[in-house]
Design an enzyme around this catalytic site. Sequence first.
Site, mmCIF file in Angstrom:
data_model
loop_
_atom_site.group_PDB
_atom_site.id
_atom_site.type_symbol
_atom_site.label_atom_id
_atom_site.label_comp_id
_atom_site.label_asym_id
_atom_site.label_seq_id
_atom_site.Cartn_x
_atom_site.Cartn_y
_atom_site.Cartn_z
ATOM 1 N N GLU A 56 20.996 30.390 70.026
ATOM 2 C CA GLU A 56 19.860 31.112 69.688
ATOM 3 C C GLU A 56 19.749 31.517 68.201
ATOM 4 O O GLU A 56 18.767 31.418 67.425
ATOM 5 C CB GLU A 56 20.056 32.705 70.367
ATOM 6 C CG GLU A 56 19.902 32.459 71.835
ATOM 7 C CD GLU A 56 21.245 32.533 72.478
ATOM 8 O OE1 GLU A 56 21.578 32.992 73.627
ATOM 9 O OE2 GLU A 56 22.364 31.583 71.988
ATOM 10 N N ARG A 210 39.780 4.727 73.087
ATOM 11 C CA ARG A 210 39.853 3.691 72.510
ATOM 12 C C ARG A 210 38.552 2.994 72.665
ATOM 13 O O ARG A 210 37.668 3.777 73.254
ATOM 14 C CB ARG A 210 41.277 2.840 72.857
ATOM 15 C CG ARG A 210 42.379 3.325 72.737
ATOM 16 C CD ARG A 210 43.401 2.204 72.924
ATOM 17 N NE ARG A 210 43.645 1.786 74.288
ATOM 18 C CZ ARG A 210 43.787 2.297 75.437
ATOM 19 N NH1 ARG A 210 44.204 3.519 75.350
ATOM 20 N NH2 ARG A 210 43.796 1.731 76.257
#
Length: 369
Positions: A56, A210
Site C-alpha cells: 500500500e 542451478r
Amino acid sequence: MRERAEQSAMRRAVELAAERLGRTGTNPTVGCVVLDERLRVAGEGSHLRDGEPHAEVVALAAAGPRARGGTAVVTLEPCAHTGRTGPCAEALRAAGVARVVYAVADPTPSAAGGAAALAAAGVAVEGGLLAAEAAWANRYWLTGATRLRPWVTWKFGATLDGRIAAADGSSRWITSGAARSEAHLLRARHDAVLVGAGTVRADDPHLGVRHGVAGPAPVRVVVASDPARLPATARVFDGSARTVLAVPERFATAAAPPGADLLPVGSSAGQVDPRALLSALLGLGVRSVLVEGGPRTAARFLAAGCVDEAVGHLAPALLGAGPAPLGDLGIGSIAGALRWEFRSAERVGPDLRVSAVPTGSVGSGGWSR
C-alpha cells in the site's frame, strides 16, 4: 464502470503479489493498485521483502496526490499494527483515499483490524473481491498464519507410466533439461527443500539452485530415522547452504554431520512425524517446503494430510517397470483414493507439467483453515 475498474485493478494486484511468492521472507505477498477519482490507475506496488515498505505504501508513493479521493485495491486487508513499518490503514487514511477494496481478511490477531479502523475513519471499505485468486498468490504466508505450518509442495519427475527410475535403479535423466530448470525454479521459490535419508544414500543430491536459475539457496532438510546411517561425505552436508537434519527425539544428543544442524522432533513408530517437523520448521522461519523425495517420504507427508500441492513433470517415455513416485498409503480400494483437482497442465519442452491440489483447498477455489 466502478466494478469493472476494481476487478481489473485487483487482477493486477494479484499478479504483483504472485511475482513475489517465496521472496518476502516471513511476510505476506501483497499487491496493491491505487485508482484515482476517475478510476484510472494512479500507482501500483508490491511488498518486496521483510523490513521494506508494504504494498500500500509503495502504491501510494507512486500515486502521489492522485490518491486523494481515489480507491486502493489490495490483495490483503491493510494492517493495523506497527512493526518495522507503520500501519497501512493509517497510511491510506492519511493519503485521503476514499475507498479501500481488499480480497482476503488478515487472519492474524496482531495485524487484523485495518478494515474496521478505516471504516471508523469514514473510508468506504469492501472485502472479498477475487479472494480465491489472492489467497493462492499469498498461500505460503496464509498457510503459516492459519494452519501453523509451512505450505508443502510435493514435486516429482516420472515417465508417462509413472516410473521415477528404471528397474536397474537408473534415473538420469527421465525428464528434459527444461523440466529440470523449472524444478530448480521451484526450489528457489521455496524456503526449504526436503528429502529422506534413502534419497541421500541412493542419489547423493546437492539440493542447491542451478541450471541457470537465480535465487537464494533453500534450507536443505534431510529426514532420517537414524542419523548414523547417513554418509558424512554426502553433498548435502557441503556447507554451501544451511542443512537441517531432522531426527526422532531419541537422537537429540546425537552428533550431527559437519555442515548440518540437528533438529530433534516428535516421532511415530520410530519415524519423524511430518506435522511435528513442519511445526518446528515454521519456528525456524520456513514458510514453504518443497518435498522432493523419495516415495516413502512423500507417502508419509500425504498420509499425514500435509501436502498442499503436487507438481509432476511427466516425460513421454515408458518403462513398464521400476519404482513409482509415491509409496504405500494403506489404501486398499478405489473408494479410499485421495481425490484431488487439477489446477493446470502445460508443456515444458517435450514434457508435461501437471499441478493438482486437494479438493476444497485454496488452490481449488476454497480456503480450508
